[in-house]
Design an enzyme around this catalytic site. Structure first.
Site, PDB file in Angstrom:
ATOM      1  N   HIS A 104      22.915 -28.365   9.070  1.00  0.00           N
ATOM      2  CA  HIS A 104      22.951 -27.260   8.110  1.00  0.00           C
ATOM      3  C   HIS A 104      23.046 -25.890   8.788  1.00  0.00           C
ATOM      4  CE1 HIS A 104      18.467 -27.093   8.691  1.00  0.00           C
ATOM      5  NE2 HIS A 104      18.662 -25.821   8.474  1.00  0.00           N
ATOM      6  N   ASP A 134      21.142 -34.599   9.301  1.00  0.00           N
ATOM      7  CA  ASP A 134      21.063 -33.176   9.629  1.00  0.00           C
ATOM      8  C   ASP A 134      21.091 -32.930  11.131  1.00  0.00           C
ATOM      9  OD1 ASP A 134      21.084 -30.515   8.921  1.00  0.00           O
ATOM     10  OD2 ASP A 134      18.909 -30.333   8.778  1.00  0.00           O
ATOM     11  N   ASN A 207      14.072 -21.239  12.771  1.00  0.00           N
ATOM     12  CA  ASN A 207      13.685 -22.271  13.726  1.00  0.00           C
ATOM     13  C   ASN A 207      14.546 -23.529  13.622  1.00  0.00           C
ATOM     14  OD1 ASN A 207      10.572 -20.969  13.656  1.00  0.00           O
ATOM     15  ND2 ASN A 207      11.179 -21.917  15.584  1.00  0.00           N
ATOM     16  N   SER A 208      15.372 -23.631  12.602  1.00  0.00           N
ATOM     17  CA  SER A 208      16.201 -24.827  12.423  1.00  0.00           C
ATOM     18  C   SER A 208      16.983 -25.147  13.686  1.00  0.00           C
ATOM     19  CB  SER A 208      17.192 -24.625  11.275  1.00  0.00           C
ATOM     20  OG  SER A 208      16.576 -24.777  10.034  1.00  0.00           O
ATOM     21  N   THR A 224      13.375 -28.932  11.609  1.00  0.00           N
ATOM     22  CA  THR A 224      14.414 -28.891  10.582  1.00  0.00           C
ATOM     23  C   THR A 224      13.973 -28.362   9.232  1.00  0.00           C
ATOM     24  OG1 THR A 224      16.185 -30.207   9.574  1.00  0.00           O
ATOM     25  CG2 THR A 224      14.035 -31.258   9.747  1.00  0.00           C
ATOM     26  N   ALA A 225      12.691 -28.441   8.860  1.00  0.00           N
ATOM     27  CA  ALA A 225      12.307 -28.024   7.507  1.00  0.00           C
ATOM     28  C   ALA A 225      10.841 -27.632   7.467  1.00  0.00           C
ATOM     29  CB  ALA A 225      12.571 -29.148   6.509  1.00  0.00           C
ATOM     30  N   LEU A 263      21.728 -53.038   6.828  1.00  0.00           N
ATOM     31  CA  LEU A 263      21.044 -54.324   6.731  1.00  0.00           C
ATOM     32  C   LEU A 263      21.552 -55.138   5.554  1.00  0.00           C
ATOM     33  CD1 LEU A 263      17.192 -53.992   7.392  1.00  0.00           C
ATOM     34  CD2 LEU A 263      18.802 -55.573   8.461  1.00  0.00           C
ATOM     35  N   GLY A 264      21.704 -54.507   4.415  1.00  0.00           N
ATOM     36  CA  GLY A 264      22.125 -55.219   3.216  1.00  0.00           C
ATOM     37  C   GLY A 264      20.968 -55.664   2.352  1.00  0.00           C
ATOM     38  N   GLY A 267      14.708 -52.374  -1.302  1.00  0.00           N
ATOM     39  CA  GLY A 267      13.275 -52.586  -1.153  1.00  0.00           C
ATOM     40  C   GLY A 267      12.470 -51.395  -1.597  1.00  0.00           C
TER      41      GLY A 267
END
Length: 447
Positions: A104, A134, A207-208, A224-225, A263-264, A267
């Protein structure tokens, strides 16, 4: 309370004036012993953390209401707006000039400038970028660079000390310290693949893309956040684990893009209610709701009702953590999964499939999409294409059309059929389907 990235902050006219009434020499040692200090470690590490400034143009598209098209108006209006932004980055290879940062920070940028701690500035080339995690990789041509040493985020413990380094508010390089407050944070709706390190080291706008390091000066995360009411620091910040980021960087260097492993399965998090209902003597893990046929999970013998508790020997606390780790490993990667089945531990080896290989009937995904044939696509950086559509079906009545590409659910990006099913199952009330149709973005709503 909002969780947001911290980037693109304009700082104007900041002046600091501190009155000094007296000065005194501070002791540098006690009884001949030097005082504890992070300075020696930081002197080696901070040259590897850089400031990033970007400039570019954002394209904004707005669909024109149908009534106005009768008067010759186009289907949509397009406006371009210039922007500038600030962020941080970390040099991970001094010889090749590789710099890691957030997607971003550099997204839509036409110009990217990297400024070192010694004051030198360089134009940067984007090697690749991944919106889902990100993570982005840049390259600069420069000599005498200093690279940071990579740590092992899988070995972190709650309570370990952590130091954040970045460029908050465009003030210049700043260092803050704290501890690891939590691990494997997910379901925050910040990114598509979430397995965050949480820290109380002060992190703010700008700081990102900066570094989160341990006391040995090793990189353990990419900041990042933040979590806060107004985008300011309240002691809860999030960083992408360096092991996840490194998986993405490896794919960007090899392919120029990310080929996600799949993985397929679908869950949910294992919690006390699920454990009690199924008589499972466990409180954390990834519970498997469904295994799709002809997938990596099916080939490895994973079954519905299994609880995945380990990945490559490391504990799995939630389905979100498992999903994030699998999603950052490349297709074809071999993974060892620890399972709990009928109270017994079992280890299986899985060779991850590719998101490009998945097709399914909507009957396997959600009854509201009945009548649609679905297939994953790499167009629009990943999504689910409607390859066939029955007239008068629930999917058709919803407003879907053949060749629509579903790219998100309730603003969450998706790349696989299992992700589409998970997002729909986790959504309550009205659900917003984010589509691409004939190059334009649209939303459809379903209950």
């Amino acid at each position: 309370m909002k969780i947001r990235h911290f980037f693109n902050v304009l700082v104007v006219g900041v002046t600091l004036a501190l009155p000094i009434s007296a000065t005194a020499a501070l002791p540098s040692s006690v009884e001949g012993k030097p005082l504890p200090s992070l300075a020696p470690m930081l002197e080696k590490v901070t040259p590897a953390v850089v400031n990033i400034s970007v400039a570019g143009t954002q394209t904004q598209r707005q669909r024109i209401p149908e009534i106005f098209r009768h008067f010759g108006a186009p289907r949509e209006s397009v406006r371009e707006r210039p922007f500038k932004g600030l962020g941080s980055g970390v040099i991970i290879d001094a010889e090749k000039g590789y710099v890691i940062t957030n997607h971003h920070v550099i997204n839509n940028a036409d110009e990217i400038t990297v400024t070192l701690t010694d004051g030198r500035s360089f134009d940067a080339e984007k090697i690749g970028s991944d919106e889902g995690t990100d993570v982005a990789l840049l390259k600069i041509e420069a000599e005498d660079l200093v690279a940071i040493q990579l740590g092992n985020s899988d070995q972190l413990r709650v309570g370990d000390f952590a130091v954040a380094i970045g460029n908050p508010f465009g003030l210049g390089q700043t260092v803050t310290s704290g501890i690891i407050g939590a691990l494997a944070r997910s379901s925050l709706n910040i990114e598509n693949y979430e397995n965050f390190i949480q820290t109380d080291a002060a992190i703010n706008s700008g700081n990102s893309g900066g570094a989160l390091v341990n006391l040995n000066g090793q990189l353990i995360g990419i900041n990042t956040a933040i979590y806060g009411p107004n985008g300011g620091n309240v002691g809860i910040g999030f960083a992408i684990p360096v092991n996840m980021a490194n998986n993405i960087i490896g794919q960007l260097l090899e392919h120029g893009e990310v080929h996600r492993g799949v993985l397929g399965i679908t869950g949910r998090d294992l919690n006390s209610d699920v454990a009690k209902a199924l008589d499972i003597d466990l409180q954390k893990g990834a519970f498997v709701n469904q295994v799709f046929p002809d997938t990596a999970a099916a080939d490895a013998g994973i079954e519905a009702g299994d609880v995945i508790v380990e990945i490559n020997g490391n504990k799995v606390a939630s389905f979100g953590q498992l999903r994030a780790q699998i999603g950052t490993m490349g297709a074809g990667s071999e993974v060892k999964l620890g399972l709990l089945r009928d109270g017994k531990k079992k280890v299986v080896t899985v060779t991850l499939g590719s998101a490009e290989q998945q097709t399914a009937s909507a009957q396997d995904i959600d009854k509201r999409l009945l009548g649609a044939a679905l297939e994953t696509t790499e167009e629009y950086n990943g999504g689910i294409r409607i390859t066939e559509l029955e007239q008068g079906s629930p999917a058709a009545r919803l407003g879907l059309k053949k060749d629509d590409v579903i790219i998100g659910v309730n603003k969450q990006r998706l790349n696989s059929l299992s992700e589409l099913q998970d997002l729909l199952e986790d959504s309550s009330g009205t659900v917003a389907l984010h589509l691409m149709r004939d190059g334009a973005q649209i939303y459809l709503f379903m209950r």
